[in-house]
Design a protein around this motif. Structure first.
Motif, PDB file in Angstrom:
ATOM      1  N   ALA A  34       4.373  -1.465  -8.233  1.00 48.99           N
ATOM      2  CA  ALA A  34       3.075  -2.209  -6.953  1.00 48.99           C
ATOM      3  C   ALA A  34       1.601  -0.982  -8.097  1.00 48.99           C
ATOM      4  O   ALA A  34       0.939  -2.239  -7.573  1.00 48.99           O
ATOM      5  CB  ALA A  34       3.000  -0.292  -5.966  1.00 48.99           C
ATOM      6  N   HIS A  35       1.517  -0.969  -9.596  1.00 45.56           N
ATOM      7  CA  HIS A  35       0.044  -0.772  -9.431  1.00 45.56           C
ATOM      8  C   HIS A  35      -0.197  -2.252 -10.574  1.00 45.56           C
ATOM      9  O   HIS A  35      -1.365  -2.384 -10.335  1.00 45.56           O
ATOM     10  CB  HIS A  35      -0.233   0.734  -9.901  1.00 45.56           C
ATOM     11  CG  HIS A  35      -0.535   1.924  -9.175  1.00 45.56           C
ATOM     12  ND1 HIS A  35      -1.642   1.968  -7.944  1.00 45.56           N
ATOM     13  CD2 HIS A  35       0.411   2.408  -8.629  1.00 45.56           C
ATOM     14  CE1 HIS A  35      -2.014   3.072  -7.349  1.00 45.56           C
ATOM     15  NE2 HIS A  35      -0.815   3.263  -7.742  1.00 45.56           N
ATOM     16  N   ALA A  89       0.142   1.725 -14.355  1.00 52.26           N
ATOM     17  CA  ALA A  89       0.546   0.359 -14.727  1.00 52.26           C
ATOM     18  C   ALA A  89       2.207   0.726 -15.439  1.00 52.26           C
ATOM     19  O   ALA A  89       3.237   0.653 -14.836  1.00 52.26           O
ATOM     20  CB  ALA A  89      -0.419  -0.378 -14.922  1.00 52.26           C
ATOM     21  N   VAL A  90       2.141   1.828 -15.980  1.00 53.46           N
ATOM     22  CA  VAL A  90       3.236   2.453 -17.173  1.00 53.46           C
ATOM     23  C   VAL A  90       4.188   2.718 -16.481  1.00 53.46           C
ATOM     24  O   VAL A  90       5.801   2.261 -17.083  1.00 53.46           O
ATOM     25  CB  VAL A  90       2.788   3.208 -17.913  1.00 53.46           C
ATOM     26  CG1 VAL A  90       2.659   4.221 -17.538  1.00 53.46           C
ATOM     27  CG2 VAL A  90       3.266   3.008 -19.734  1.00 53.46           C
ATOM     28  N   ALA A 133       1.057  -1.172  -0.206  1.00 51.75           N
ATOM     29  CA  ALA A 133       0.148   0.404  -0.069  1.00 51.75           C
ATOM     30  C   ALA A 133       1.065   1.224  -0.186  1.00 51.75           C
ATOM     31  O   ALA A 133       0.753   2.238  -0.359  1.00 51.75           O
ATOM     32  CB  ALA A 133      -0.685  -0.029   1.075  1.00 51.75           C
ATOM     33  N   GLN A 134       2.488   0.969   0.792  1.00 56.45           N
ATOM     34  CA  GLN A 134       3.120   2.187   0.917  1.00 56.45           C
ATOM     35  C   GLN A 134       3.704   2.622  -1.023  1.00 56.45           C
ATOM     36  O   GLN A 134       3.746   3.561  -1.167  1.00 56.45           O
ATOM     37  CB  GLN A 134       4.136   2.619   1.921  1.00 56.45           C
ATOM     38  CG  GLN A 134       3.695   2.502   3.172  1.00 56.45           C
ATOM     39  CD  GLN A 134       4.969   2.570   3.936  1.00 56.45           C
ATOM     40  OE1 GLN A 134       5.554   2.622   3.801  1.00 56.45           O
ATOM     41  NE2 GLN A 134       3.806   2.208   5.471  1.00 56.45           N
ATOM     42  N   ALA A 135       3.817   1.903  -1.590  1.00 49.96           N
ATOM     43  CA  ALA A 135       4.666   1.679  -2.360  1.00 49.96           C
ATOM     44  C   ALA A 135       3.535   2.043  -3.882  1.00 49.96           C
ATOM     45  O   ALA A 135       3.428   3.152  -4.278  1.00 49.96           O
ATOM     46  CB  ALA A 135       4.608   0.490  -3.271  1.00 49.96           C
ATOM     47  N   ARG A 136       1.796   1.313  -3.806  1.00 47.25           N
ATOM     48  CA  ARG A 136       1.505   2.298  -4.312  1.00 47.25           C
ATOM     49  C   ARG A 136       0.764   3.573  -3.790  1.00 47.25           C
ATOM     50  O   ARG A 136       0.863   4.583  -4.448  1.00 47.25           O
ATOM     51  CB  ARG A 136      -0.281   1.618  -4.283  1.00 47.25           C
ATOM     52  CG  ARG A 136      -0.107   0.246  -4.602  1.00 47.25           C
ATOM     53  CD  ARG A 136      -1.661  -0.588  -4.892  1.00 47.25           C
ATOM     54  NE  ARG A 136      -2.396  -0.203  -3.220  1.00 47.25           N
ATOM     55  CZ  ARG A 136      -2.379  -1.519  -3.018  1.00 47.25           C
ATOM     56  NH1 ARG A 136      -1.831  -2.907  -3.601  1.00 47.25           N
ATOM     57  NH2 ARG A 136      -3.052  -1.650  -1.781  1.00 47.25           N
TER      58      ARG A 136
END
Length: 458
Positions: free
Chosen positions: A260-261, A255-256, A101-104
């Motif tokens: 994380a996403h 995502a590109v 979650a932190q990465a997102r």
């Protein structure tokens, strides 16, 4: 009649002088007066400043601009005074949550600072502070990604314009620029504070004038960006105490850039296919369709196979479904064949190019393609061969749907339908299909006839 005495020479001279002054003085004033700023000839619709009471949540206005050209806007903005008094800095903010979650959150904030401020560390820090101020304020979403992508599903009404104006598709930053933006974002989420903008919740560049500008307090300028806070109690530190959620959403459009996403996409979605990963930026930014009238969980759409890849159909469908627990998306390539209402007729189902169904109550989430039109890496992604059901058999089949969810549409019993309304879900008892395909095996894919722009990405 009594004759009037003639005017004296002195009186005539005075009158002539007065007449000359009445003509000359205004002319001189007009000629030598300082120029009036050009923007004042445009009609500016200023929103009256109103101090929202503490008991009332302040509204978050959509992004809309006054009709001013850039130079007029700069002059107008220069005339707007900064608010009097001190500008206290925001308190440090530290994001909680698991590493994923932190990465997102970090990547959402990185996208915001990069697309809003460019590759400039100072401007990025200022933008990051506004995002953090918003996430702590009850008028905004309670996650970093929620704040950044608020309204991004609409072509108008998004809070950060890069999320809905196609910028994510049109412009790609370099890996080095992305890495620098992530560094700024990560620091902000670990307690770094950009003091100059205080508790600002709004900003804009100095060459535009948003309609909401006049209703807020102007508190700072950072390069070409002007920063504003709400008036009254809602602009003070006491208003920024909302508990922030650590449940950061997945943003497919990132995502590109963002692993994380990309890795958080659930199921055999368009970004993680079994035979390889693929992301379609067109599908991530395309305008979303409206659901069928009377059925908020069903969508009948025309798919743009010229600009959107077949993989992108699934991403587009998932975006259309949003957070619905039950949803069906049916797509056609030829707009003349796209239905406008339910139930579907057999000929309409036979020409369907793509289908997607979600039923969270049964843990079902699947996209299927018409493999006569689009080559797929696995036969599991192909629609089944279709056969017609008699009225009696249709009713029998509809009683046998306990084994897995059915995408069959609500149809009258007098209309013959195909064996699979979304052409991909097997129903036990289908003798013809059982004989043609061994139990537990997918139906064989037909040879491809047409491929989309990325159909050969395997």
């Amino acid at each position: 009649m009594v004759a009037q005495p003639p005017l004296s020479r002195r009186l005539r001279a005075v009158l002539v002088a007065i007449a000359m002054l009445a003509i000359v003085v205004p002319s001189l004033l007009v000629h030598y007066a300082p120029p009036v700023p050009h923007y004042r000839h445009h009609r500016v619709h200023a929103v009256p400043q109103r101090v929202v009471p503490q008991a009332e949540l302040p509204p978050v206005e959509p992004v809309a601009f006054q009709d001013l050209d850039p130079q007029d806007a700069r002059e107008y903005n220069a005339d707007v005074p900064f608010v009097d008094g001190p500008i206290p800095p925001a308190r440090p903010f530290r994001l909680e949550g698991d590493p994923a979650a932190q990465a997102r959150a970090t990547d959402c904030l990185a996208a915001a600072v990069l697309y809003e401020a460019g590759d400039d560390a100072i401007g990025q820090r200022a933008v990051a502070q506004v995002v953090i101020n918003r996430v702590r304020h009850p008028a905004f979403p309670k996650t970093i990604c929620g704040v950044v992508f608020q309204g991004a599903d609409r072509t108008t009404g998004c809070q950060f314009t890069f999320t809905c104006d196609g910028a994510l598709v049109r412009h790609r930053w370099s890996d080095a620029q992305w890495a620098r933006a992530r560094t700024v974002a990560a620091a902000a989420l670990r307690g770094s504070v950009y003091r100059k903008v205080g508790y600002a919740t709004h900003y804009h560049t100095n060459w535009v004038v948003p309609y909401w500008q006049s209703s807020l307090d102007k508190i700072a300028a950072v390069d070409t960006h002007l920063f504003f806070r709400w008036t009254g109690w809602w602009g003070t530190a006491a208003a920024f105490t909302r508990h922030v959620s650590s449940d950061e959403p997945v943003i497919a459009a990132l995502a590109v850039y963002s692993e994380a996403h990309r890795s958080a996409v659930d199921g055999p979605g368009p970004m993680l296919q079994p035979e390889g990963a693929f992301y379609d930026p067109v599908a991530a930014q395309a305008a979303l369709p409206a659901p069928v009238t009377g059925d908020a969980g069903s969508f009948l759409v025309t798919l743009d196979a010229d600009s959107m890849s077949p993989d992108g159909f699934a991403l587009y469908a998932k975006r259309a479904c949003g957070d619905r627990s039950y949803c069906k998306v049916m797509g056609w390539i030829d707009p003349s064949k796209t239905p406008t209402a339910l139930p579907l007729q057999p000929a309409q189902i036979a020409t369907m190019s793509f289908s997607y169904m979600r039923d969270q109550s049964r843990n079902y989430d699947k996209a299927l393609w018409n493999c006569l039109e689009f080559r797929r890496p696995s036969a599991n992604q192909c629609m089944k061969a279709q056969t017609f059901l008699t009225n009696a058999k249709l009713r029998m089949e509809m009683l046998k749907l306990d084994d897995e969810p059915s995408p069959l549409l609500a149809v009258p019993t007098h209309v013959p339908l195909l064996a699979d309304g979304l052409a991909g879900v097997r129903h036990k008892g289908d003798a013809a299909t059982d004989r043609a395909t061994p139990p537990g095996q997918p139906a064989p894919a037909a040879p491809p006839l047409k491929q989309g722009p990325a159909a050969d990405r395997n």
